[in-house]
Design a protein around this motif. Structure first.
Motif, mmCIF file in Angstrom:
data_model
loop_
_atom_site.group_PDB
_atom_site.id
_atom_site.type_symbol
_atom_site.label_atom_id
_atom_site.label_comp_id
_atom_site.label_asym_id
_atom_site.label_seq_id
_atom_site.Cartn_x
_atom_site.Cartn_y
_atom_site.Cartn_z
ATOM 1 N N GLU A 158 -2.001 3.547 5.657
ATOM 2 C CA GLU A 158 -1.908 4.567 4.613
ATOM 3 C C GLU A 158 -3.274 4.990 4.074
ATOM 4 N N THR A 190 2.511 9.955 -3.556
ATOM 5 C CA THR A 190 2.056 11.095 -2.758
ATOM 6 C C THR A 190 2.660 12.404 -3.245
ATOM 7 N N ARG A 222 2.926 15.609 1.680
ATOM 8 C CA ARG A 222 3.881 15.098 2.676
ATOM 9 C C ARG A 222 4.376 16.230 3.574
ATOM 10 N N ALA A 277 6.358 4.460 1.158
ATOM 11 C CA ALA A 277 4.947 4.755 1.401
ATOM 12 C C ALA A 277 4.476 6.009 0.674
ATOM 13 N N TYR A 325 6.552 6.324 8.639
ATOM 14 C CA TYR A 325 6.638 5.686 7.331
ATOM 15 C C TYR A 325 7.931 6.041 6.617
ATOM 16 N N THR A 375 0.839 -1.190 0.000
ATOM 17 C CA THR A 375 0.000 0.000 0.000
ATOM 18 C C THR A 375 0.876 1.244 0.000
ATOM 19 N N SER A 376 0.249 2.397 -0.162
ATOM 20 C CA SER A 376 0.965 3.674 -0.104
ATOM 21 C C SER A 376 -0.065 4.770 0.096
ATOM 22 N N PHE A 377 0.411 5.955 0.450
ATOM 23 C CA PHE A 377 -0.489 7.098 0.583
ATOM 24 C C PHE A 377 -0.947 7.554 -0.800
ATOM 25 N N THR A 405 -4.936 8.633 4.485
ATOM 26 C CA THR A 405 -5.214 9.373 3.247
ATOM 27 C C THR A 405 -6.622 9.955 3.281
#
Length: 290
Positions: free
Chosen positions: A131, A181, A186, A177, A173, A88-90, A135
């Motif tokens: 994440e 983004t 960030r 991650a 993170y 997963t990721s933001f 988000t």
């Protein structure tokens, strides 16, 4: 919860698993979690579980299956870690998130304002290391700005893995991650620390994390009734029976007029006819009609 068995384990001497043992372990996993593992992935059982068998000083999968059945719950936590890999990721799948923001989220916020109820509940099911729910919290902060102090917002984020829940609560993170983004996000919502980037308190306080099994109907009933349920890239790892069961849990949780969001590669077409699909550029939203 991310992709199942998406990466091979580090090379090691693997304990062989027989066809019968594979079926027994697969069925045990299905019974406890609802995750169905296809027979084509049998070899991944050997690579993933061999290290754990060594740690327990067990010499066969038959011994491990017996150990699981006699265990009081601690090994079940280890089992859940072994059958899930969290990818997963933001700000993942940004087109879908933008469609969600501009249509579903905006509609729900306007409805709540008109009703004089500045409250919003979102259920993030299969939240991995946090994440996705963070988000969603950032989307709300971006949309509401100063107005957010007047709102009661709760994002209830659950995952099968207790280890992932602890990581999510810590809120720190690494660079990976943020691969999807925008830099401005960030900088605005994270603070750089020695270990990476830590989520800011104004984001963190909107999210409540808990370990939960989607195959536990009593646990799903304890989730607050929601205007929105997010469950992306999770139900693809269930068989048809489990998919229908979980989607029904989501339907029961949603308030009238609420929305279910699934992953862009997922569909409720053959699973449930109780939702009305709404098509937007980049996303499908499933609405529980009034």
């Amino acid at each position: 919860m991310g992709s199942l068995f998406s990466k091979s384990a580090t090379l090691r001497k693997n304990v062989r698993i027989s066809d019968e043992e594979f079926v027994q372990l697969r069925d045990f996993i299905y019974e406890k979690s609802g995750i169905f593992v296809d027979a084509k992935r049998k070899y991944l059982f050997e690579s993933r579980f061999s290290k754990r068998l060594g740690e327990l000083r067990l010499t066969s999968f038959a011994e491990y299956i017996t150990y699981l059945k006699c265990d009081r719950g601690e090994e079940l936590k280890q089992l859940f870690e072994l059958v899930t890999t969290n990818e997963t990721s933001f700000c993942r799948d940004m087109k879908q998130l933008e469609a969600f923001r501009d249509n579903v989220l905006r509609e729900k916020l306007d409805e709540q304002r008109k009703a004089g109820r500045l409250e919003l509940n979102i259920w993030s099911a299969g939240c991995s290391s946090g994440e996705e729910p963070y988000t969603l919290a950032i989307l709300l902060l971006e949309m509401l700005r100063m107005e957010i102090s007047r709102w009661k917002i709760t994002i209830t984020a659950v995952d099968l893995s207790s280890r992932m829940i602890e990581r999510a609560k810590a809120g720190v993170y690494g660079e990976y991650a943020f691969k999807t983004t925008p830099d401005a996000i960030r900088r605005r919502y994270f603070t750089q620390v020695a270990e990476g980037w830590k989520i800011r308190p104004e984001v963190q306080r909107l999210v409540q994390f808990r370990q939960m099994n989607l195959n536990d109907p009593l646990a799903t009933k304890r989730i607050p009734r929601s205007q929105i349920v997010f469950c992306r890239n999770v139900i693809i790892y269930f068989d048809e029976t489990m998919k229908r069961r979980v989607v029904q849990y989501f339907y029961d949780n949603l308030l009238p007029g609420g929305y279910l969001m699934v992953g862009h590669s997922e569909s409720l077409h053959k699973i449930s006819q109780t939702f009305k699909p709404l098509f937007y550029a980049g996303a499908i939203a499933y609405k529980k009609e009034e």
